[in-house]
Design an enzyme around this catalytic site. Structure first.
Site, mmCIF file in Angstrom:
data_model
loop_
_atom_site.group_PDB
_atom_site.id
_atom_site.type_symbol
_atom_site.label_atom_id
_atom_site.label_comp_id
_atom_site.label_asym_id
_atom_site.label_seq_id
_atom_site.Cartn_x
_atom_site.Cartn_y
_atom_site.Cartn_z
ATOM 1 C CB SER A 144 -0.957 -0.023 1.205
ATOM 2 O OG SER A 144 -1.872 1.047 1.137
ATOM 3 C CG MET A 158 -1.959 3.670 7.796
ATOM 4 S SD MET A 158 -2.363 5.431 7.700
ATOM 5 C CE MET A 158 -0.725 6.148 7.809
ATOM 6 C CG ASP A 169 -5.712 -5.270 2.603
ATOM 7 O OD1 ASP A 169 -6.523 -6.180 2.896
ATOM 8 O OD2 ASP A 169 -5.408 -4.981 1.429
#
Length: 397
Positions: free
Chosen positions: A213, A333, A336
């Site tokens: 991410s 962050m 996931d």
């Protein structure tokens, strides 16, 4: 604690003020200066010494592309976040900015400014805090850690949720009080990882699944530039990125990667030595057909606040490949991918995680490590070699 200082460069006075209000409404951040084009920004940088820059693309006199070229010529390494309405229609221009050294990008609000401001402000805070913290520490400053800003993002979401329930239109800086450190508890203490006992020993690696991410665009450029050109396994990648950008992102990776890189399409046969990038706003997963494994896309609801979600991909790989896979989780962050990487590990898959020091945000890989999902933590500069070596060692003969 030192504030993260932000330089805002945009030719629109409205956007300069809007971004500045978001920054100034965030505890731990401050606006160092504003500039209406790249030329003014170049003049102000040596004076105000910002930790991160928000940069428009389309500007008079010196646009974003020209600014990035001049920044490279001057060998400045201040992180740059691209913020432009052009990025929505001109994904190729945005990818050119990344190739020129920009760290990441975010699209301006579309239509009604306030209507799209919630997601924009959250993402902007995430990017500014992530890249700004790293650069500020390199300069000897002592900013608040990422968890402090994550807390503020959560509070901001709660503010919007309450307002939405009341039928109100909210501009954060007009409603939100600044968040004081007393409202935040440091959760950055080191935890010993849980222990996962795999159901079976690791087997050959038939597929590689990677979730990433914040900090991902440049990290993936680093990995795929150095990946083994003779890699036999397919690589499926979930990079949190909005719709409309992943095709150009895949094309930009294809230009530097020795393997073929493409945006995944529903029904694509999964072929060895190819890289499939999850398209924005679609989950990606694997499914077995009589002719072999294929890529499938899904519009199922978001997981962990994301679509595509790394958890969605890892879950399908754990079910279909069990111990014949390699799972990789990198900078980002949140959490996931962590839970389903743990499931991959339980099934016997091989796993890697990016280490703390090289992560722009040590969030996703940290949670995965604490869950016992990661066999080995690896610095970014060693990740391509680590993936390649494991793939070679455990490839099907």
């Amino acid at each position: 604690m030192d504030d993260i200082s932000v330089l805002v460069c945009d030719d629109s006075a409205l956007m300069r003020n809007l971004i500045s209000r978001i920054v100034e409404g965030t505890e731990g951040m401050t606006v160092a200066a504003k500039a209406m084009n790249g030329r003014f920004a170049l003049e102000k940088i040596p004076v105000v010494k910002p930790d991160v820059i928000v940069l428009d693309i389309e500007m008079p006199e010196m646009n974003g592309i020209e600014f990035l070229k001049e920044r490279r010529a001057r060998r400045w390494d201040i992180p740059v976040i691209i913020l432009s309405s052009v990025a929505t229609e001109g994904a190729a221009v945005t990818m050119e900015c990344l190739e020129l050294g920009a760290s990441d990008f975010i699209t301006k609000p579309r239509g009604s400014v306030s209507a799209d401001l919630s997601s924009v402000s959250e993402h902007l805070i995430e990017l500014l805090s992530s890249y700004g913290c790293v650069y500020a520490r390199q300069r000897g400053k002592n900013p608040y850690p990422a968890d402090f800003f994550v807390h503020q993002i959560k509070m901001r979401k709660a503010e919007f949720f309450v307002a939405e329930k009341k039928g109100e239109t909210v501009v954060p800086a007009e409603r939100m009080e600044t968040f004081r450190p007393t409202l935040w508890t440091d959760t950055n203490e080191k935890k010993e990882p849980a222990v996962i006992t795999p159901l079976r020993d690791g087997g050959r690696i038939d597929i590689i699944a990677l979730g990433i991410s914040t900090g991902g665009p440049n990290a993936l450029r680093s990995i795929f530039k150095m990946i083994d050109p003779h890699l036999k396994q397919p690589v499926l990648v979930v990079q949190h990125m909005p719709a409309g950008f992943t095709k150009e992102f895949a094309n930009s990776l294809d230009r530097i990667c020795p393997l073929d890189v493409k945006e995944a399409e529903d029904g694509d046969p999964i072929q060895g030595g190819k890289v499939y990038i999850a398209p924005g706003n679609y989950h990606i997963y694997v499914e077995n057909r009589l002719t072999g494994a294929v890529v499938r896309l899904s519009s199922d609801p978001q997981r962990n606040g994301h679509r595509p979600s790394a958890d969605f991909l890892f879950e399908s790989v754990a079910k279909l490949y069990q111990n014949r896979a390699l799972g990789v989780i990198m900078t980002g962050m949140g959490k996931d991918g962590a839970a389903e990487l743990a499931e991959m590990r339980k099934q016997g898959a091989w796993t890697l995680g990016q280490d703390k020091d090289s992560s722009i945000v040590y969030g996703m890989p940290k949670v995965a490590w604490e869950l016992g999902a990661v066999q080995k933590q690896v610095p970014l500069m060693e990740m391509a070699d680590s993936i390649s070596e494991l793939a070679r060692e455990h490839s099907a003969l």
